[in-house]
Design a protein around this motif. Sequence first.
Motif, PDB file in Angstrom:
ATOM      1  N   HIS A 612       0.830  -1.207   0.000  1.00  0.00           N
ATOM      2  CA  HIS A 612       0.000   0.000   0.000  1.00  0.00           C
ATOM      3  C   HIS A 612       0.867   1.261   0.000  1.00  0.00           C
ATOM      4  CE1 HIS A 612      -3.260   2.720   0.843  1.00  0.00           C
ATOM      5  NE2 HIS A 612      -2.704   3.097   1.978  1.00  0.00           N
ATOM      6  N   GLN A 613       1.906   1.269   0.857  1.00  0.00           N
ATOM      7  CA  GLN A 613       2.789   2.433   0.978  1.00  0.00           C
ATOM      8  C   GLN A 613       3.537   2.718  -0.324  1.00  0.00           C
ATOM      9  OE1 GLN A 613       5.396   1.454   4.183  1.00  0.00           O
ATOM     10  NE2 GLN A 613       3.741   1.318   5.687  1.00  0.00           N
ATOM     11  N   SER A 614       3.955   1.651  -0.984  1.00  0.00           N
ATOM     12  CA  SER A 614       4.812   1.818  -2.165  1.00  0.00           C
ATOM     13  C   SER A 614       4.038   2.034  -3.458  1.00  0.00           C
ATOM     14  CB  SER A 614       5.716   0.586  -2.320  1.00  0.00           C
ATOM     15  OG  SER A 614       4.931  -0.575  -2.555  1.00  0.00           O
ATOM     16  N   THR A 615       2.721   1.924  -3.393  1.00  0.00           N
ATOM     17  CA  THR A 615       1.919   1.958  -4.625  1.00  0.00           C
ATOM     18  C   THR A 615       2.196   3.196  -5.473  1.00  0.00           C
ATOM     19  OG1 THR A 615       0.146   0.645  -3.658  1.00  0.00           O
ATOM     20  CG2 THR A 615      -0.430   1.979  -5.567  1.00  0.00           C
ATOM     21  N   MET A 616       2.152   4.376  -4.879  1.00  0.00           N
ATOM     22  CA  MET A 616       2.297   5.606  -5.655  1.00  0.00           C
ATOM     23  C   MET A 616       3.718   5.772  -6.200  1.00  0.00           C
ATOM     24  SD  MET A 616      -0.639   6.800  -5.982  1.00  0.00           S
ATOM     25  CE  MET A 616      -0.170   8.281  -6.864  1.00  0.00           C
ATOM     26  N   THR A 617       4.729   5.445  -5.379  1.00  0.00           N
ATOM     27  CA  THR A 617       6.116   5.533  -5.856  1.00  0.00           C
ATOM     28  C   THR A 617       6.307   4.634  -7.068  1.00  0.00           C
ATOM     29  OG1 THR A 617       6.923   5.959  -3.625  1.00  0.00           O
ATOM     30  CG2 THR A 617       8.545   5.227  -5.227  1.00  0.00           C
ATOM     31  N   LEU A 618       5.841   3.387  -6.943  1.00  0.00           N
ATOM     32  CA  LEU A 618       6.007   2.431  -8.040  1.00  0.00           C
ATOM     33  C   LEU A 618       5.135   2.794  -9.234  1.00  0.00           C
ATOM     34  CD1 LEU A 618       6.204  -0.936  -6.042  1.00  0.00           C
ATOM     35  CD2 LEU A 618       8.055   0.533  -6.823  1.00  0.00           C
TER      36      LEU A 618
END
Length: 670
Positions: A612-618
Amino acid sequence: MDKNYNSLKQTDSIRLKAALDLYENAPCGSVVFRNDGLIIAMNNTLAHWLGFKKDEIVNVRTLPSFFKVGGKIYFETHFFPLIKMQGFIHEVYFDMLRKDKSNFHALINVREIPAKESNEATFQATILDVSDRREYEKQLLEAKRKAEADSKAKADFLATISHEIRTPLNAILGIGNLLHNTPLNENQKEYARLLLGSSEHLLSLVNNLLDLSKIEAKKLELEYVSFNLNELITILKQIYSVKASEKGVELRLELSEDVPQNIIGDPVKLNQILTNLIGNAIKFTKKGAITVAISVIQKVKKQVTLKFEVTDTGIGIPEEKLETIFQEFSQASYDVSVEYGGTGLGLTISKKLLELQGSQLHVSSKLNKGSTFSFELNYKIDKKKVNKTAQLLNKKDDVSFDDYKVLIVDDNHVNIFITAQYLDQWRISYVTAKSGTEALSILKKESVDIVLLDLQMPKMNGYQTAEKIRALKLSKKPVIVAYSATTKGEVQNELIKAGIDDHLPKPFQPTELFDLLKMYKTLKQTKGKKKRKSLMKTATLSKKYAKELKPVDNTTIEESFSLERYQKMANNNPKYLRKFIKSSLKAIKDYEGEFKTALKNKDVSGLESLIHQSTMTLYYIKAEKLTSLMKKCKDLIATNDSDTNLKLAIDDCKKEFAIIFEGLKKAKNK
């Protein structure tokens, strides 16, 4: 005057109080923060959600302090720099931490409040608690996953059942053909004819079910090979002219002069589509004619767009039923189903095969006057010399099998018996083996020209047997033809890897086997080596043209990451681009550390949080492949899947992290 002034003042006071009340107790949270993230204003709603008193937050806490570790990283590296660049940001998810350390899902919108005179610029954020929505989305995703799993299970089950049916069906069809060619009285001939007709009908049904299951399971792939369109359509006409003439119907073929002879595409699927359409036309036409027309829509350099039309003078389709005929197991009416038979799968499969190639099946019809089915397909023109295989096959009298020997390898004695009976009728020498081991033993002692090899055998399957045959130091290398209940498209790569030259699907008609034997015998007589090499280049040809001809809506090879979105955000400004890349490098390193920690502890919730945390970065670096792999690891741990599968998934994840990190590192240093 004073009275009016006081009245206005009182009204303004009420309005102001109402506005303040609306702000403080709005259904959404509101917060104002400075450039360093310090919160300088907040409404009661957000304070209540967080479980704090306002004086514990305002001028005390920063906005990022309410985020988890991943959220803090994302805020600093992506979220806040983007707000400064464009002055706003819309609908981004963050997990916000309450005073009791629990969290809620927040959807945040931010706008910049520009600096005025001595006041510095500030930022106002509107926050929505979307925990219920996220839970609903989670349930929807779970329902979608379950539906997809059920659909796959259904498709796999259907494929397995169809596969199991085809093996005994091969025996029924084979015995029917053998029986039909023996001396029989009139009654027996009729019995044999009925047996053959019923088994062919059953084979058609099983093939349709198998194809439908493969399409639904997304296991059907396009092939790209060179083929002669004129030969394909002429053979179809020869096959169906007999059935049409039995009903007193003429089958016509109209091929425009400008249609290229040799094109590159998938002849098997084109043949299947036309077979379904012509078969339907014959079924529903009692008098008149059926016309198969092929014309050129557009020809540009080496590309051609062809239009295919199958027109009949049959019963036609009611206008209100034109859409439903493309649905599975559906026909125009119950009466039609009873009178003409069939499952209603042919049009569905044809439609889906065309969609796989980026095309559509169109229909126009008038009741009791006839129907026209049409479609368009793009092909690459093959300007190489015309393939002479079909020409060679037509020279039956030139082929002699006097010095030819076949090795039949099959663990099923019925299949061996049927194939052997065919070879006896054609006076072709043969030897038989019931296992791969026995076949290898025979080949060490005697020379054969062609090996008919079953793929599904116990202990040593057909692929393993073929590989061992190719490893033998034989003076004469035989042609290896696999025959099995699977289709060539399903096992193309495995066939090439094992060194298998060709494939004959079960059940097969005796003419198919004879034509195959005749082709390889003829090729051997006329520059066999060169021809065989060209046959083995199928996969190379497929790879060469797949990229060029593949429809735009098909799935393409997934890349690890891309800087395309960053380049747009930075408006190709190298300074901003490097800043984005640098922040992503740090984030990827942190995510990798959290990933390893979660794996070490087999922490499903930790992995879920990381995803969930990494979704936007990725998302911004188009690294959705890494997201999918992390989800796979999470699912494998959650379902206690085998250690082998988990290890493979973890290795894939680690490789992706390494590829992305090294790629970003190189991009930063450019």
